[in-house]
Motif scaffolding. Structure first.
Motif, PDB file in Angstrom:
ATOM      1  N   ALA A 311       0.839  -1.196   0.000  1.00  0.00           N
ATOM      2  CA  ALA A 311       0.000   0.000   0.000  1.00  0.00           C
ATOM      3  C   ALA A 311       0.878   1.251   0.000  1.00  0.00           C
ATOM      4  CB  ALA A 311      -0.916   0.003   1.224  1.00  0.00           C
ATOM      5  N   GLY A 312       0.537   2.190  -0.863  1.00  0.00           N
ATOM      6  CA  GLY A 312       1.208   3.475  -0.863  1.00  0.00           C
ATOM      7  C   GLY A 312       2.511   3.540  -1.632  1.00  0.00           C
ATOM      8  N   GLU A 313       2.949   2.448  -2.267  1.00  0.00           N
ATOM      9  CA  GLU A 313       4.219   2.493  -2.991  1.00  0.00           C
ATOM     10  C   GLU A 313       3.994   2.609  -4.493  1.00  0.00           C
ATOM     11  OE1 GLU A 313       6.917  -0.761  -3.110  1.00  0.00           O
ATOM     12  OE2 GLU A 313       5.371  -2.278  -3.393  1.00  0.00           O
ATOM     13  N   ILE A 314       4.995   3.149  -5.168  1.00  0.00           N
ATOM     14  CA  ILE A 314       4.973   3.279  -6.619  1.00  0.00           C
ATOM     15  C   ILE A 314       5.956   2.259  -7.183  1.00  0.00           C
ATOM     16  CG2 ILE A 314       5.132   4.861  -8.566  1.00  0.00           C
ATOM     17  CD1 ILE A 314       3.191   5.801  -6.408  1.00  0.00           C
ATOM     18  N   LEU A 315       5.427   1.286  -7.902  1.00  0.00           N
ATOM     19  CA  LEU A 315       6.245   0.224  -8.482  1.00  0.00           C
ATOM     20  C   LEU A 315       6.237   0.384 -10.000  1.00  0.00           C
ATOM     21  CD1 LEU A 315       7.864  -2.419  -8.228  1.00  0.00           C
ATOM     22  CD2 LEU A 315       5.692  -3.657  -8.240  1.00  0.00           C
ATOM     23  N   ALA A 316       7.393   0.655 -10.580  1.00  0.00           N
ATOM     24  CA  ALA A 316       7.495   0.874 -12.022  1.00  0.00           C
ATOM     25  C   ALA A 316       7.694  -0.447 -12.746  1.00  0.00           C
ATOM     26  CB  ALA A 316       8.641   1.823 -12.342  1.00  0.00           C
ATOM     27  N   ILE A 317       7.020  -0.593 -13.881  1.00  0.00           N
ATOM     28  CA  ILE A 317       7.202  -1.738 -14.767  1.00  0.00           C
ATOM     29  C   ILE A 317       7.781  -1.189 -16.064  1.00  0.00           C
ATOM     30  CG2 ILE A 317       6.119  -3.707 -15.890  1.00  0.00           C
ATOM     31  CD1 ILE A 317       5.926  -3.748 -12.869  1.00  0.00           C
ATOM     32  N   SER A 318       8.977  -1.612 -16.415  1.00  0.00           N
ATOM     33  CA  SER A 318       9.636  -1.074 -17.603  1.00  0.00           C
ATOM     34  C   SER A 318      10.125  -2.216 -18.481  1.00  0.00           C
ATOM     35  CB  SER A 318      10.804  -0.167 -17.207  1.00  0.00           C
ATOM     36  OG  SER A 318      11.770  -0.889 -16.464  1.00  0.00           O
ATOM     37  N   GLY A 319      10.548  -1.863 -19.680  1.00  0.00           N
ATOM     38  CA  GLY A 319      11.029  -2.845 -20.644  1.00  0.00           C
ATOM     39  C   GLY A 319      10.654  -2.428 -22.049  1.00  0.00           C
ATOM     40  N   ALA A 477       9.502   6.348  -8.913  1.00  0.00           N
ATOM     41  CA  ALA A 477       9.278   4.981  -8.443  1.00  0.00           C
ATOM     42  C   ALA A 477      10.076   4.660  -7.186  1.00  0.00           C
ATOM     43  CB  ALA A 477       9.612   3.986  -9.546  1.00  0.00           C
ATOM     44  N   ASP A 478       9.446   3.873  -6.301  1.00  0.00           N
ATOM     45  CA  ASP A 478      10.146   3.337  -5.132  1.00  0.00           C
ATOM     46  C   ASP A 478      10.942   2.088  -5.518  1.00  0.00           C
ATOM     47  OD1 ASP A 478       8.840   5.253  -3.461  1.00  0.00           O
ATOM     48  OD2 ASP A 478       7.049   3.988  -3.511  1.00  0.00           O
TER      49      ASP A 478
END
Length: 485
Positions: A311-319, A477-478
């Protein structure tokens, strides 16, 4: 005796776009020399796409235009659209902003590119079967070669719904470019693409210019404007507020708005404060992904991916484009099933607790219903606060008057901000944000990302953020999950 000046590829004189008595694009004049380029920068809703539609002769029915337009020396009144429409594909071509709206959902990728080669870019053939078969065979060969040049050969026999947004953008570009029109209008050609794919599109545009093609390029990508060179114009509220050589304008902008626009590039954003690793700080686990794999046919998108989302985190998905970033998020939302592994969502959450911001905002709204009615339906169904919705729209500088229009009657950037406001209004536990700012100029992008992060932190909402921009990942992002090699 003086040599006669070369005829410009496009000459626009006092072109204006109006809705009733309201001026949407003020009287604008410019010209593009043969083989030249003019790039338009400006925030969403500033009139860039309307200007392009007026030049093409393809404005919505409730809009009108005035002024004069000359294409390759043939001049006429802007309101007389018939001559320009007759030259679509052969004299002037447009790559629209939304690839999903440009592609036929009933045709494969190869068929759509081949059709342009067969019907427009090649001389007409007689009606004998052998000639038709030869033309179609040659067109398909040309289409496959073009697809291979942008890394899309494996997508040739797929339908648009089976490919990523970035791949759809490249297919739409190839189908438009195949016509070989000497004047090409391109609306956001590099949005949603990773650095390698952006470079491929740039190479195609530069090659087209060397062959004599002239370009009117609409973009939010400052990198693309710098790389294309030529002339650069900055639009604000329907007017060109600054224009000149691209290198000079980008190096020393004179207008206050231009300086703000360039300063808002993600490379200039400040770094965020570090998030503490203690469980109490990062919040409870909203979802857990364990050993997940996904493939379509023989193509493996990703395999054995595991993650916990708090909860509350920013998780980046890249590629890279097409590696499965959207599919990964859809697995988390329950819209797809993994081939292997498990996806576990926290118990006790409402069915609306997981929300998605679509990469192509047109996919998020009913096309024949006004935006106001769509939003009213959501507010009524979930007993939400309309005043809070209007406050969110105000934070993102969206005029509520736009809500009386259909989705296709507003810009992609405006539609994306409205979609984001609708999702934030739901106060979800997790937001899957699939390239949520790819339609936005740098200034609006910074404002929207700041709002998304602020709202998510305050509400302890997790954000799964898909982006190709390494600077956004670095500043927002975190943590990061990178798919692909």
């Amino acid at each position: 005796m003086n040599a006669q000046a070369p005829v410009p590829a496009l000459c626009v004189q006092d072109l204006a776009v109006l809705h009733g008595e309201d001026v949407l694009v003020d009287a604008t004049s410019f010209s593009i020399p043969a083989g030249g380029v003019l790039t338009l920068l400006g925030e969403s809703g500033s009139g860039k796409s309307l200007l392009a539609q007026a030049i093409m002769g393809h404005l919505p029915a409730d809009l009108r235009c005035t002024g004069r337009i000359s294409i390759d020396g043939e001049a006429g009144e802007a309101a007389d659209v018939a001559p320009r429409q007759a030259g679509w594909g052969r004299r002037i071509a447009l790559l629209p902003q939304e690839p999903w709206l440009a592609l036929d959902p009933t045709m494969t990728v190869a068929q759509q590119v081949a059709e342009t080669y067969e019907l427009i870019s090649r001389p007409a053939v007689d009606t004998q079967n052998d000639s038709l078969r030869t033309a179609r065979s040659n067109a398909r060969t040309s289409a496959l070669d073009a697809l291979a040049s942008l890394g899309l050969r494996d997508a040739a026999d797929k339908y648009p719904f089976m490919i990523s947004g970035g791949m759809a953008q490249r297919v739409a570009f190839l189908a438009t470019h195949a016509a070989g029109a000497p004047l090409l209008i391109i609306d956001e050609p590099t949005k949603g693409l990773d650095a390698d794919r952006r470079g491929e599109v740039l190479a195609l545009l530069q090659a087209a210019r060397k062959e004599g093609m002239s370009l009117l390029c609409i973009t939010h990508d400052v990198w693309l404007a710098r790389a294309l060179g030529g002339q650069l114009a900055v639009m604000l509220e329907g007017r060109m507020v600054e224009r000149g050589e691209a290198e000079a304008v980008l190096a020393a902008p004179q207008h206050t708005y231009t300086r703000r626009l360039l300063a808002a590039d993600p490379a200039c954003w400040p770094l965020p404060a570090p998030v503490q690793a203690a469980t109490g700080d990062i919040g409870r686990v909203i979802a857990e992904i364990s050993g997940v794999s996904k493939a379509f046919g023989e193509r493996v998108l990703f395999s054995d991916v595991s993650a916990r989302i708090h909860a509350g985190e920013i998780l980046a998905i890249s590629g890279p484009s097409g590696v499965g970033k959207t599919s990964f998020g859809n697995l988390l939302l329950g819209l797809l099933k993994p081939d292997t592994g498990t996806v576990t969502r926290a118990v006790g959450l409402a069915r609306t607790a997981f929300q998605k911001i679509y990469q192509d905002p047109a996919a998020a709204f009913a096309p024949t219903v006004s935006l106001r009615q769509s939003l009213r339906d959501v507010v009524r169904l979930h007993q939400l606060d309309w005043n809070r919705l209007e406050a969110l729209l105000a934070r993102m500088r969206v005029d509520t008057g736009l809500l009386d229009r259909l989705p296709r009657q507003v810009s992609g950037g405006e539609l994306q901000r409205i979609a984001l406001a609708r999702v934030l209004l739901m106060k979800p536990a997790l937001i899957f944000a699939d390239e949520p700012t790819s339609r936005l100029d740098p200034l609006t992008q910074q404002e929207v990302i700041s709002l998304l992060v602020e709202e998510a932190r305050a509400a302890r909402c997790a954000v799964l953020l898909v982006t190709h921009d390494a600077d956004i990942v670095r500043c927002v992002a975190d943590r990061q999950i990178r798919l692909g090699n």
